[in-house]
Motif scaffolding. Structure first.
Motif, PDB file in Angstrom:
ATOM      1  N   ALA A  73       0.947  -0.975  -0.063  1.00 27.91           N
ATOM      2  CA  ALA A  73       0.453  -0.064   0.250  1.00 27.91           C
ATOM      3  C   ALA A  73       0.281   1.661  -0.081  1.00 27.91           C
ATOM      4  O   ALA A  73       0.607   2.255   0.423  1.00 27.91           O
ATOM      5  N   GLU A  74       2.243   0.639   0.131  1.00 30.59           N
ATOM      6  CA  GLU A  74       2.900   2.514  -0.064  1.00 30.59           C
ATOM      7  C   GLU A  74       3.411   2.315  -1.808  1.00 30.59           C
ATOM      8  O   GLU A  74       4.216   1.297  -1.778  1.00 30.59           O
ATOM      9  N   ALA A  75       3.782   3.896  -2.298  1.00 29.29           N
ATOM     10  CA  ALA A  75       4.492   3.650  -3.234  1.00 29.29           C
ATOM     11  C   ALA A  75       5.900   3.857  -3.299  1.00 29.29           C
ATOM     12  O   ALA A  75       7.108   5.171  -2.563  1.00 29.29           O
ATOM     13  N   ARG A  76       7.176   2.848  -2.996  1.00 26.90           N
ATOM     14  CA  ARG A  76       8.017   2.671  -2.562  1.00 26.90           C
ATOM     15  C   ARG A  76       9.003   4.009  -3.392  1.00 26.90           C
ATOM     16  O   ARG A  76      10.282   4.297  -3.220  1.00 26.90           O
ATOM     17  N   GLY A 103       6.933  -6.511 -12.285  1.00 26.08           N
ATOM     18  CA  GLY A 103       6.583  -7.135 -11.268  1.00 26.08           C
ATOM     19  C   GLY A 103       5.951  -5.868 -10.072  1.00 26.08           C
ATOM     20  O   GLY A 103       6.211  -5.360  -9.543  1.00 26.08           O
ATOM     21  N   CYS A 104       4.941  -5.238 -11.066  1.00 31.02           N
ATOM     22  CA  CYS A 104       3.914  -3.872 -10.401  1.00 31.02           C
ATOM     23  C   CYS A 104       3.203  -3.914  -8.900  1.00 31.02           C
ATOM     24  O   CYS A 104       2.962  -3.086  -8.757  1.00 31.02           O
ATOM     25  N   CYS A 105       2.624  -5.686  -8.777  1.00 31.08           N
ATOM     26  CA  CYS A 105       2.620  -6.009  -7.599  1.00 31.08           C
ATOM     27  C   CYS A 105       0.688  -5.642  -8.249  1.00 31.08           C
ATOM     28  O   CYS A 105       0.344  -5.448  -9.420  1.00 31.08           O
ATOM     29  N   THR A 106       0.390  -4.788  -7.216  1.00 32.21           N
ATOM     30  CA  THR A 106      -1.290  -3.734  -7.155  1.00 32.21           C
ATOM     31  C   THR A 106      -1.114  -2.672  -7.762  1.00 32.21           C
ATOM     32  O   THR A 106      -2.378  -2.036  -7.678  1.00 32.21           O
ATOM     33  N   GLY A 107       0.125  -1.962  -8.326  1.00 37.82           N
ATOM     34  CA  GLY A 107       0.280  -0.814  -9.333  1.00 37.82           C
ATOM     35  C   GLY A 107       0.110   0.442  -8.287  1.00 37.82           C
ATOM     36  O   GLY A 107      -0.206   1.329  -8.764  1.00 37.82           O
ATOM     37  N   THR A 108       0.606   0.256  -6.764  1.00 33.42           N
ATOM     38  CA  THR A 108      -0.546   1.219  -6.071  1.00 33.42           C
ATOM     39  C   THR A 108       1.112   2.434  -6.602  1.00 33.42           C
ATOM     40  O   THR A 108       1.004   3.745  -6.709  1.00 33.42           O
ATOM     41  N   ASP A 109       2.944   1.994  -7.544  1.00 28.14           N
ATOM     42  CA  ASP A 109       3.814   3.035  -7.484  1.00 28.14           C
ATOM     43  C   ASP A 109       2.925   3.875  -8.768  1.00 28.14           C
ATOM     44  O   ASP A 109       3.071   4.840  -9.148  1.00 28.14           O
ATOM     45  N   GLY A 137      -5.170  -3.896  -6.797  1.00 33.19           N
ATOM     46  CA  GLY A 137      -5.572  -3.193  -6.619  1.00 33.19           C
ATOM     47  C   GLY A 137      -6.587  -2.185  -7.558  1.00 33.19           C
ATOM     48  O   GLY A 137      -6.748  -0.663  -6.665  1.00 33.19           O
ATOM     49  N   PHE A 138      -7.301  -2.760  -8.218  1.00 34.55           N
ATOM     50  CA  PHE A 138      -8.656  -1.980  -9.188  1.00 34.55           C
ATOM     51  C   PHE A 138      -9.602  -1.634  -7.368  1.00 34.55           C
ATOM     52  O   PHE A 138     -10.311  -1.269  -7.765  1.00 34.55           O
ATOM     53  N   ASP A 143     -10.314   1.685  -9.228  1.00 36.17           N
ATOM     54  CA  ASP A 143     -10.344   2.467 -10.900  1.00 36.17           C
ATOM     55  C   ASP A 143     -10.345   1.884 -12.149  1.00 36.17           C
ATOM     56  O   ASP A 143      -9.697   1.687 -12.777  1.00 36.17           O
ATOM     57  N   ARG A 144     -10.779   0.224 -11.689  1.00 33.56           N
ATOM     58  CA  ARG A 144     -10.627  -0.611 -12.941  1.00 33.56           C
ATOM     59  C   ARG A 144     -11.455   0.255 -14.713  1.00 33.56           C
ATOM     60  O   ARG A 144     -10.606  -0.390 -15.092  1.00 33.56           O
TER      61      ARG A 144
END
Length: 274
Positions: A73-76, A103-109, A137-138, A143-144
């Motif tokens: 949940a962090e945009a690292r 390798g975006c995972c949930t797309g938080t970044d 992420g959606f 925001d899907r």
């Protein structure tokens, strides 16, 4: 599916730590900012509950450390020096660029870049092996309908990435190289390079060795011993596969608990030849 507690116990010393982590979790200022600026959600309790529920789903997909410790949940990427460079660029220049998160995972970044005006849904893309993380992420960011076209589910270790040659100006690869053995890490770098435009930038972060030499770490998600690079060995690998330059450095990058013993966080920036 396997109960999260069962899967987590394979990674934590005892299952009690799972419950403790959930009880102790408080969203960081970065997380609160993202949900407020991107989703319009201002209630910290609502955000906390969304992330806790999201973690339960994410653990079923794969119990990575970043999931266990709520870092999904962090945009690292925002603490990386190259991200700080992007923040200073003029918006009309940024919107002419194209970005990819490998390798975006949930797309938080990706959402953070959009919320900060560095990218739009039209010029940023993400790829991850797990549909579950992308779907999460959606769900988290609601925001899907807006970002559906941004994400691709697929391997990053096959015969190239599913993008055009020289499609991207900037590629981010955060907390990915350390998941693989030495051979697969080389394969990943080889797959990324053709997707970058001439003069393009690959930047990211990886857990690595704080010793003088790289070493084989513990078992990764592909049942392989993970390769822990030093800054020097990571630079050498990236140049060997074809990058013109690479600069890696020790960095905390908001990763408490990593910088101890034989490991450290490494930030890297590599440039493709012009």
């Amino acid at each position: 599916g396997i109960e999260p507690q069962t899967r987590m116990a394979e990674n934590f010393e005892d299952a009690q730590r799972i419950t403790d982590a959930e009880k102790e979790y408080q969203p960081s200022s970065h997380t609160l900012f993202l949900f407020k600026s991107y989703c319009g959600i201002e209630d910290a309790t609502v955000i906390k509950n969304k992330v806790i529920e999201g973690r339960k789903k994410a653990l079923q997909t794969y119990p990575y450390k970043c999931v266990q410790e709520f870092r999904f949940a962090e945009a690292r990427s925002t603490s990386h020096p190259f991200y700080q460079y992007l923040v200073k660029l003029e918006k009309n220049r940024l919107f002419k660029m194209k970005f990819l998160d490998v390798g975006c995972c949930t797309g938080t970044d990706i959402r953070m870049m959009i919320s900060q005006g560095l990218a739009t849904p039209e010029n940023i893309r993400g790829i991850d092996l797990e549909q579950g993380f992308i779907d999460l992420g959606f769900d988290l960011f609601e925001d899907r309908d807006r970002l559906q076209k941004c994400f691709t589910v697929g391997t990053i270790l096959g015969d190239g990435l599913p993008y055009e040659k020289e499609e991207f100006d900037v590629i981010y690869c955060g907390s990915v190289f350390h998941l693989f053995n030495e051979e697969d890490g080389i394969k990943l770098a080889q797959n990324i390079l053709p997707c970058l435009k001439k003069g393009g930038i690959l930047y990211g972060r990886t857990v690595g060795s704080s010793k003088d030499e790289p070493f084989e770490g513990d078992m990764g998600p592909r049942s392989q011993l993970r390769w822990m690079h030093t800054p020097t060995s990571l630079d050498a690998m990236l140049v060997k596969v074809g990058f013109a330059t690479s600069e890696s450095q020790s960095a905390s990058l908001d990763m408490p608990g990593i910088a101890n013993g034989s490991r450290q966080m490494i930030a890297f920036t590599a440039t493709k030849a012009t």
